[in-house]
Design a protein around this motif. Sequence first.
Motif, PDB file in Angstrom:
ATOM      1  N   ILE A  65      11.480  -6.306 -17.847  1.00 61.44           N
ATOM      2  CA  ILE A  65       9.877  -6.194 -17.727  1.00 61.44           C
ATOM      3  C   ILE A  65       9.262  -4.906 -17.192  1.00 61.44           C
ATOM      4  O   ILE A  65       9.682  -4.578 -16.167  1.00 61.44           O
ATOM      5  CB  ILE A  65       9.292  -7.232 -17.129  1.00 61.44           C
ATOM      6  N   PRO A  66       8.772  -3.999 -18.048  1.00 63.74           N
ATOM      7  CA  PRO A  66       8.244  -2.790 -17.507  1.00 63.74           C
ATOM      8  C   PRO A  66       6.782  -3.001 -16.970  1.00 63.74           C
ATOM      9  O   PRO A  66       6.056  -3.851 -17.606  1.00 63.74           O
ATOM     10  CB  PRO A  66       8.105  -1.794 -18.863  1.00 63.74           C
ATOM     11  N   PHE A  67       6.400  -2.396 -16.253  1.00 63.14           N
ATOM     12  CA  PHE A  67       5.004  -2.235 -15.292  1.00 63.14           C
ATOM     13  C   PHE A  67       4.677  -0.936 -14.945  1.00 63.14           C
ATOM     14  O   PHE A  67       5.526  -0.198 -14.462  1.00 63.14           O
ATOM     15  CB  PHE A  67       4.719  -3.298 -14.709  1.00 63.14           C
ATOM     16  N   THR A  68       3.590  -0.817 -14.458  1.00 63.57           N
ATOM     17  CA  THR A  68       2.999   0.314 -14.099  1.00 63.57           C
ATOM     18  C   THR A  68       2.160   0.487 -12.633  1.00 63.57           C
ATOM     19  O   THR A  68       1.301  -0.628 -12.896  1.00 63.57           O
ATOM     20  CB  THR A  68       1.935   1.303 -15.045  1.00 63.57           C
ATOM     21  N   VAL A  69       2.600   1.052 -11.623  1.00 65.29           N
ATOM     22  CA  VAL A  69       1.638   1.032 -10.393  1.00 65.29           C
ATOM     23  C   VAL A  69       0.825   2.385 -10.606  1.00 65.29           C
ATOM     24  O   VAL A  69       1.175   3.443 -10.811  1.00 65.29           O
ATOM     25  CB  VAL A  69       2.581   1.141  -9.242  1.00 65.29           C
ATOM     26  N   ARG A  70      -0.528   2.381 -10.494  1.00 64.72           N
ATOM     27  CA  ARG A  70      -1.442   3.425 -10.843  1.00 64.72           C
ATOM     28  C   ARG A  70      -2.294   3.313  -9.575  1.00 64.72           C
ATOM     29  O   ARG A  70      -2.576   2.459  -8.654  1.00 64.72           O
ATOM     30  CB  ARG A  70      -2.270   3.084 -11.982  1.00 64.72           C
ATOM     31  N   HIS A  71      -2.981   4.494  -9.402  1.00 64.93           N
ATOM     32  CA  HIS A  71      -4.211   4.556  -8.375  1.00 64.93           C
ATOM     33  C   HIS A  71      -5.159   5.619  -9.091  1.00 64.93           C
ATOM     34  O   HIS A  71      -4.944   6.186 -10.142  1.00 64.93           O
ATOM     35  CB  HIS A  71      -3.769   4.975  -7.056  1.00 64.93           C
ATOM     36  N   ASP A  72      -6.354   5.713  -8.408  1.00 60.06           N
ATOM     37  CA  ASP A  72      -7.300   6.666  -9.083  1.00 60.06           C
ATOM     38  C   ASP A  72      -7.663   8.118  -8.076  1.00 60.06           C
ATOM     39  O   ASP A  72      -8.658   8.793  -8.390  1.00 60.06           O
ATOM     40  CB  ASP A  72      -8.750   5.937  -9.375  1.00 60.06           C
ATOM     41  N   HIS A  73      -6.343   8.181  -7.314  1.00 60.50           N
ATOM     42  CA  HIS A  73      -6.698   9.380  -6.505  1.00 60.50           C
ATOM     43  C   HIS A  73      -6.292  10.808  -7.486  1.00 60.50           C
ATOM     44  O   HIS A  73      -5.811  10.650  -8.469  1.00 60.50           O
ATOM     45  CB  HIS A  73      -5.364   9.474  -5.437  1.00 60.50           C
ATOM     46  N   PRO A  74      -6.918  11.898  -7.228  1.00 60.55           N
ATOM     47  CA  PRO A  74      -6.845  12.912  -8.105  1.00 60.55           C
ATOM     48  C   PRO A  74      -5.274  13.447  -8.006  1.00 60.55           C
ATOM     49  O   PRO A  74      -4.637  13.078  -7.191  1.00 60.55           O
ATOM     50  CB  PRO A  74      -7.620  14.152  -7.259  1.00 60.55           C
ATOM     51  N   ALA A  75      -4.844  14.014  -9.123  1.00 61.85           N
ATOM     52  CA  ALA A  75      -3.463  14.601  -9.253  1.00 61.85           C
ATOM     53  C   ALA A  75      -3.794  15.730 -10.321  1.00 61.85           C
ATOM     54  O   ALA A  75      -4.689  15.795 -11.080  1.00 61.85           O
ATOM     55  CB  ALA A  75      -2.709  13.595  -9.652  1.00 61.85           C
ATOM     56  N   SER A  83       0.874  -1.249  -0.096  1.00 56.98           N
ATOM     57  CA  SER A  83      -0.094   0.037  -0.045  1.00 56.98           C
ATOM     58  C   SER A  83       0.898   1.400  -0.176  1.00 56.98           C
ATOM     59  O   SER A  83       0.556   2.327  -0.522  1.00 56.98           O
ATOM     60  CB  SER A  83      -0.942  -0.138   1.095  1.00 56.98           C
ATOM     61  N   TYR A  84       2.051   1.134   0.476  1.00 61.42           N
ATOM     62  CA  TYR A  84       2.873   2.374   0.585  1.00 61.42           C
ATOM     63  C   TYR A  84       3.610   2.712  -0.504  1.00 61.42           C
ATOM     64  O   TYR A  84       4.648   3.679  -0.910  1.00 61.42           O
ATOM     65  CB  TYR A  84       3.833   2.112   1.938  1.00 61.42           C
ATOM     66  N   TRP A  85       3.681   1.799  -1.643  1.00 61.30           N
ATOM     67  CA  TRP A  85       4.664   2.081  -2.977  1.00 61.30           C
ATOM     68  C   TRP A  85       3.780   3.152  -3.625  1.00 61.30           C
ATOM     69  O   TRP A  85       2.583   3.486  -3.758  1.00 61.30           O
ATOM     70  CB  TRP A  85       4.463   0.995  -3.798  1.00 61.30           C
ATOM     71  N   SER A  86       4.655   4.041  -4.218  1.00 59.00           N
ATOM     72  CA  SER A  86       4.494   5.220  -4.812  1.00 59.00           C
ATOM     73  C   SER A  86       3.940   4.714  -6.307  1.00 59.00           C
ATOM     74  O   SER A  86       4.630   3.829  -7.070  1.00 59.00           O
ATOM     75  CB  SER A  86       5.805   6.252  -4.993  1.00 59.00           C
ATOM     76  N   VAL A  87       2.905   5.677  -6.847  1.00 57.49           N
ATOM     77  CA  VAL A  87       2.433   5.369  -8.153  1.00 57.49           C
ATOM     78  C   VAL A  87       3.661   5.352  -9.102  1.00 57.49           C
ATOM     79  O   VAL A  87       4.583   6.476  -8.775  1.00 57.49           O
ATOM     80  CB  VAL A  87       1.220   5.964  -8.630  1.00 57.49           C
ATOM     81  N   GLY A  88       3.763   4.883 -10.444  1.00 56.31           N
ATOM     82  CA  GLY A  88       4.812   5.172 -11.153  1.00 56.31           C
ATOM     83  C   GLY A  88       5.336   4.174 -12.340  1.00 56.31           C
ATOM     84  O   GLY A  88       4.392   3.267 -12.318  1.00 56.31           O
ATOM     85  N   ALA A  89       6.064   4.443 -13.222  1.00 53.21           N
ATOM     86  CA  ALA A  89       6.637   3.395 -14.015  1.00 53.21           C
ATOM     87  C   ALA A  89       7.703   2.850 -13.443  1.00 53.21           C
ATOM     88  O   ALA A  89       8.480   3.126 -12.820  1.00 53.21           O
ATOM     89  CB  ALA A  89       7.095   4.181 -15.215  1.00 53.21           C
ATOM     90  N   TYR A  90       7.602   1.514 -13.531  1.00 54.84           N
ATOM     91  CA  TYR A  90       8.788   0.516 -12.764  1.00 54.84           C
ATOM     92  C   TYR A  90       9.107  -0.594 -13.836  1.00 54.84           C
ATOM     93  O   TYR A  90       8.640  -0.356 -14.891  1.00 54.84           O
ATOM     94  CB  TYR A  90       7.957  -0.507 -11.933  1.00 54.84           C
ATOM     95  N   VAL A  91      10.508  -0.908 -13.813  1.00 51.61           N
ATOM     96  CA  VAL A  91      11.127  -1.949 -14.463  1.00 51.61           C
ATOM     97  C   VAL A  91      11.673  -3.040 -13.584  1.00 51.61           C
ATOM     98  O   VAL A  91      12.268  -2.698 -12.495  1.00 51.61           O
ATOM     99  CB  VAL A  91      12.361  -1.230 -14.972  1.00 51.61           C
TER     100      VAL A  91
END
Length: 484
Positions: free
Chosen positions: A170-180, A149-157
């Motif tokens: 392998i690239p992947f993405t961590v997302r959430h639906d919070h406003p920004a 839960s504490y990971w930052s959203v972002g682009a990961y490798v």
Amino acid sequence: MGAEQIRRWESGALAHAVSDPFGQGPLPWLRGSENYFDDTGQVVPWYADLARSTGGGTRTADDVHRQIKGFVSPGAAAPGEAIDFHITVDPPQQFSVDVYRIGHYGGDGAAKITTSPRLSGIVQPPPLAADRTVSCHHWWMSWRLQIPSYWSVGAYVAVLTTADGYRSHIPFTVRHDHPADLLLLLPDITWQAYNLYPEDGRTGASLYHAWDERGRLLGEEDAAVTISFDRPYAGAGLPLHVGHAYDFIRWAERYGYDLAYADARDLHAGRIDPSRYRGLVFPGHDEYWTTPMRRAAERARDGGTSLVFLSANTMYWQVGLAPSASGIPDRLLTCRKRRGPGKSALWREVDRPEQQLLGIQYAGRVPEPSPLVVRNAEHWLWDATGAADGDEIDGLVAGEADRYFPRTSLPEHDNRILLAHSPYQDSEGATRHQETSLYQAPSGALVFASGTFAWSPALDRPGHVDARIQQATANLLDRICKRD
């Protein structure tokens, strides 16, 4: 030519790279010393972690021997969700997965977030191929990453490394639906369109290339119509053009922009509420769009959310997504490129030219980088850049270019301006022009299109940085984010 004899310069990646000087792979995503050749003539890339390796250096896995290769499902997930890794290791041995997050990080370009336990690698079955569609959906799961839960959203490798020192990514993405303030959309659909895995001289196919029975690389007319996300990326495991997005991310995070992250497939699937963001940013080459993607972007603009397109040849092909054989959504990508019944076509051929959203549209390839020529330098986009009308920003028109098409209708707008008008020579030696566009929709949303591949690299890629482009981009984003 046999599979063992495939030469790197005949690979699909470099077949594309000749028309895109900023798209060559494998791309350096973790900054360090320059590339160099070891005593076997093999390239040791920037991201090789020599301190960890055995035998004097890590080596990049390839698609012929498949020393270590993998893919993830899904490609994007939120904290609290899981990402499943499907990995093949040949010969079977232990391996580990180091997970990095892309960002500025004091100039390093990425930071290590976690390392897996030592994992037991197996040789997975060969890829399945039917009508040029290559899939590894039958590979066993090798590791499940539960995203804290504490990971930052972002682009990961994810960096995969075998005990004997072979490496893949392998690239992947961590997302959430919070406003920004800004939502960055990673172009995973376009990344997959260019993926020739496996680059083995026999099996691999993309929407651009396939192989014949003699191991020769074939062109678009013989390429795949449907491709699968259930397979690794060719070569080092990083998509062609991935560096465009990473360049923007490093720069934007360095200067503290409030970013959320998602993939193009998230836009397609309706997982994005544009009203949560002041702007949507498309940072890299984003050529392949589904109808739901386009509708979502148009709704965003019409609802007052700005759109920022930092590349060229955006939204060129209309494509479809379908579930895998096992029913997992959006794992198959189809683009018929004018072939066959129910064929997919260019957006401009179905009376929905991309200019009606972008303000400009694709004009053609740029064989050699040319200067971007500033126009309307009194406009606020060029404030504090020192740029004057007619100034040339060297090398900034590269790869591919967009321009305004006078015979094609424009989007509804309150005001519109072209901020660059740049001559370049096409492959036939004829003079063409690139243009950079900005318009304001009736909703108040701004829509910016750079019209060149080289804009994002000018933000944070060594050897390509230009302070004027950095300032102009900051002017644009600050206005969208309403910074003082």
